[in-house]
Design an enzyme around this catalytic site. Structure first.
Site, short mmCIF file in Angstrom:
data_model
loop_
_atom_site.label_atom_id
_atom_site.label_comp_id
_atom_site.label_asym_id
_atom_site.label_seq_id
_atom_site.Cartn_x
_atom_site.Cartn_y
_atom_site.Cartn_z
CD GLN A 165 37.03 50.06 51.59
OE1 GLN A 165 36.89 49.08 52.07
NE2 GLN A 165 38.54 50.66 51.25
CB CYS A 171 39.40 47.51 55.01
SG CYS A 171 41.19 47.42 55.12
CG HIS A 329 41.21 42.97 52.27
ND1 HIS A 329 41.03 44.87 51.82
CD2 HIS A 329 40.59 43.15 52.34
CE1 HIS A 329 40.41 44.93 51.87
NE2 HIS A 329 38.96 43.80 52.35
CD1 TRP A 422 37.12 45.97 50.35
CD2 TRP A 422 37.45 45.10 48.53
NE1 TRP A 422 38.73 46.46 49.95
CE2 TRP A 422 38.49 45.69 48.85
CE3 TRP A 422 37.79 43.68 47.23
CZ2 TRP A 422 39.62 45.78 48.19
CZ3 TRP A 422 38.37 44.06 46.76
CH2 TRP A 422 39.94 44.67 47.50
#
Length: 654
Positions: A165, A171, A329, A422
């Site tokens: 990312q 995301c 997330h 990530w």
């Protein structure tokens, strides 16, 4: 009318800065539960409709009942890692235009002219990054060969570990792309193989995305925004691999710029990459046989995403918990499996754990544990002479085996593998995490089967119990709704029932429509005087299963708002949408439009649990055979927009 209320049990994962408006339906019709803290009906009959049941009560009179869609607001759920302060207001002329010429034609023209392609629809300037052309820093657009020597489209294929990312908060897209790499056949529908930097290179690439019922080819040039000669948005972990960056650019072009991707629902990207249907699972109220459902979804190649929604909306965006998980997330589930648990002897375990597991990572923790181990050890049957400092590994192994035997009495552990887009060391730290003692109870053959690694790559394992305890939402995207068909899955053997698969398939009907002001934007059932003006669609259900005993038909209804993200630069946002379903009486024809009088005296048979300001809402139902009318609507009248209605029904295979 709409006010801040308590948290709702069902939510749609949202990655972005807009509020998540969750409008909760009250069911059934005859049950009226006052919730003044959530919704305060107004005196105006337009806002608080009241209707009579068709049948009289025991006293011979019709009874006044309420059929109200109650309202609550919820802050945005989870976000992406970087929240760049881009300005959100810019009006530009025109919109995204589909190229008249296809990829091959454009590439051949460039090769013949000996020039590199320049995309006129997505120019390399700051307006393609930020709506108002004002960016956080000065970006330079470069082609891959200007960034690094020997650029390649793929290096050893495409994997979830390629994805890194960048500075863009997307995301929700990365998690879906990560899952897509697990299905090579579908992946190469989205990312065709017929392109690269060696043969027939002309600076042009193409991708395919599902957009409102159709697969759309998107052509882009290979100019990418950089800063200090580094790619600033999605990129590959391998410096000279560029499929990730170009895929993100093509997706940004679809929606009008990179900023349009900042914040979104993971179900949006999963549908755009597959054309499938997404069904949401609330882990705080999970369905029965959930592990089998997820196992089946994984085996069928479905895309599965998950997230953690905090109990308090004031929780900081993407805050990292002590256990390593990240609030708000998007994660992707990359494997669902069961492993055999073995209780190996202490000597064997000591050898397996100390090198290389315990020695470099747990030795300090062992000294601390020594102070509190005695009490727990006595319960587990570990004798005190094992608690010396030189025998702590054996003690830990014995305790681990004892705890696992208590948690998994049948000798099998249900495990979930997750991936954090990530792609770094931010991973789960609890049981079954990287290098945790539980892995010592797994044979080398099992480890090899799982492809077990302990790299800081964002991927980690959790027990199914810990997964359900920590996560709040799962979204499963399958090309057809068969993942949620429990009757076609043999839970004991983990196999699909081949008989059911032969007898039955899913039939999809697609309808395109619009809510037009003063014409077909009637709002939800609360607004009784205008509700009948909404579009209406009838469907005939027949029970296709000869083996079942319930004589019920499964129907999956999915309602999607169209072209909203494309208009994000104009300030347009998703409005709360949902649908209501009525059973058509035998004396009415399917083509007959239901009027206001019908809705006053006939309760709905089903409706969405919530009206949501999400791009798509999907719900599954089981109805007796008959004719049903589906009414898609916005929550309030005069909320305009286009929509796509998909209806999945079971049908016999001819």
């Amino acid at each position: 009318m709409i006010q801040e209320g308590p948290r709702c049990r069902h939510k749609v994962p949202l990655l972005g800065s807009s509020k998540l408006r969750i409008i909760e339906s009250r069911m059934p019709l005859t049950e009226v539960v006052e919730e003044p803290s959530v919704f305060k009906p107004q005196d105006d009959a337009e806002k608080h409709c009241r209707c009579y049941k068709g049948a009289a009560g025991a006293d011979g009179h019709t009874h006044l009942v309420d059929d109200i869609e109650s309202v609550s607001l919820q802050k945005s759920t989870y976000y992406s890692r970087v929240s760049s302060e881009y300005t959100q207001n810019r009006i530009v002329k025109g919109g995204l235009k589909i190229p008249k010429k296809g990829f091959r034609t454009l590439r051949d023209e460039c090769l013949k002219a000996k020039k590199l392609y320049e995309d006129p629809e997505f120019p390399p300037n700051d307006y393609s990054i930020a709506f108002n052309g004002v960016t956080r820093r000065s970006y330079v657009w470069k082609r891959p060969h200007e960034v690094i020597e020997n650029p390649r489209f793929f290096i050893d294929g495409a994997t979830r570990f390629d994805i890194q990312q960048g500075e863009l908060g997307d995301c929700w897209l990365l998690a879906a792309v990560s899952n897509l790499t697990l299905n090579p056949q579908l992946f190469h529908v989205v990312v065709p193989r017929d392109q690269g930097f060696v043969e027939f290179y002309a600076g042009i690439f193409h991708f395919k995305f599902w957009q409102y019922g159709k697969w759309q080819e998107v052509v882009v040039d290979d100019m990418l925004p950089t800063y200090n000669n580094q790619l600033v948005f999605m990129h590959s972990k391998t410096k000279n691999e560029f499929w990730c960056a170009l895929l993100e650019k093509a997706y940004a072009k679809v929606y009008g710029g990179y900023e349009a991707l900042r914040g979104g629902n993971i179900n949006e990207s999963m549908v755009d990459l597959t054309g499938g249907v997404v069904e949401m699972i609330d882990l705080r109220n999970p369905p029965p046989r959930l592990f089998s459902l997820l196992w089946k979804a994984y085996r069928r190649g479905a895309l599965i995403g998950c997230a953690i929604e905090p109990d308090r909306p004031e929780v900081q965006t993407e805050s990292i918990l002590p256990n390593g998980l990240i609030m708000r997330h998007a994660y992707s589930i990359t494997r669902v499996t069961m492993v055999d648990i073995q209780s190996l002897g202490p000597k064997v375990q000591e050898q397996k754990i100390i090198t290389p597991l315990i020695k470099p990572h747990l030795q300090n923790a062992l000294a601390i544990m020594n102070k509190t181990l005695s009490g727990v050890a006595s319960t587990a049957g570990v004798t005190s002479n094992l608690l010396g400092m030189f025998h702590l590994p054996q003690s830990l192994v014995s305790l681990t085996n004892w705890n696992l035997s208590m948690a998994f009495p049948e000798g099998k552990a249900e495990l979930i593998r997750l991936h954090n887009p990530w792609g770094n060391e931010t991973e789960w730290k609890g049981s079954w995490s990287d290098k945790s003692p539980e892995w010592a109870t797994i044979t080398e053959e099992e480890k090899k089967r799982l492809g077990l690694t302990f790299d800081d790559d964002g991927e980690f394992w959790m027990s199914f119990q810990d997964f359900v305890k920590n996560f709040t939402t799962v979204e499963v995207c399958d090309v057809t709704p068969e993942v949620f068909d429990h009757n076609s899955f043999d839970e004991e053997n983990g196999n699909e029932n081949q008989v059911d698969q032969v007898q039955k398939r899913w039939q999809m009907m697609i309808y395109e429509g619009a809510w037009a002001s003063h014409h077909s934007a009637g709002g939800c059932r609360n607004f009784i005087n205008t509700f009948a003006s909404n579009p209406q669609y009838s469907v005939q259900l027949e029970d296709p299963d000869v083996d079942d005993d319930d004589d019920l038909c499964t129907i999956v209804v999915s309602l999607m708002q169209k072209n909203v993200r494309q208009l994000k630069r104009y300030g347009v946002d998703y409005v709360p949408i949902g649908f209501t379903i009525y059973k058509l009486p035998p004396d009415m024809q399917p083509e007959q439009k239901l009027d206001t009088e019908f809705f006053k005296y006939n309760p709905s048979i089903a409706k969405v649990p919530f009206f949501l300001n999400s791009r798509e809402v999907t719900t599954r139902f089981r109805f007796p055979p008959g004719t049903y009318v589906i009414i898609p609507s916005t929550f309030e009248p005069e909320m305009t927009g286009e929509f796509l209605l998909r209806i999945f029904t079971e049908a016999k295979r001819k």
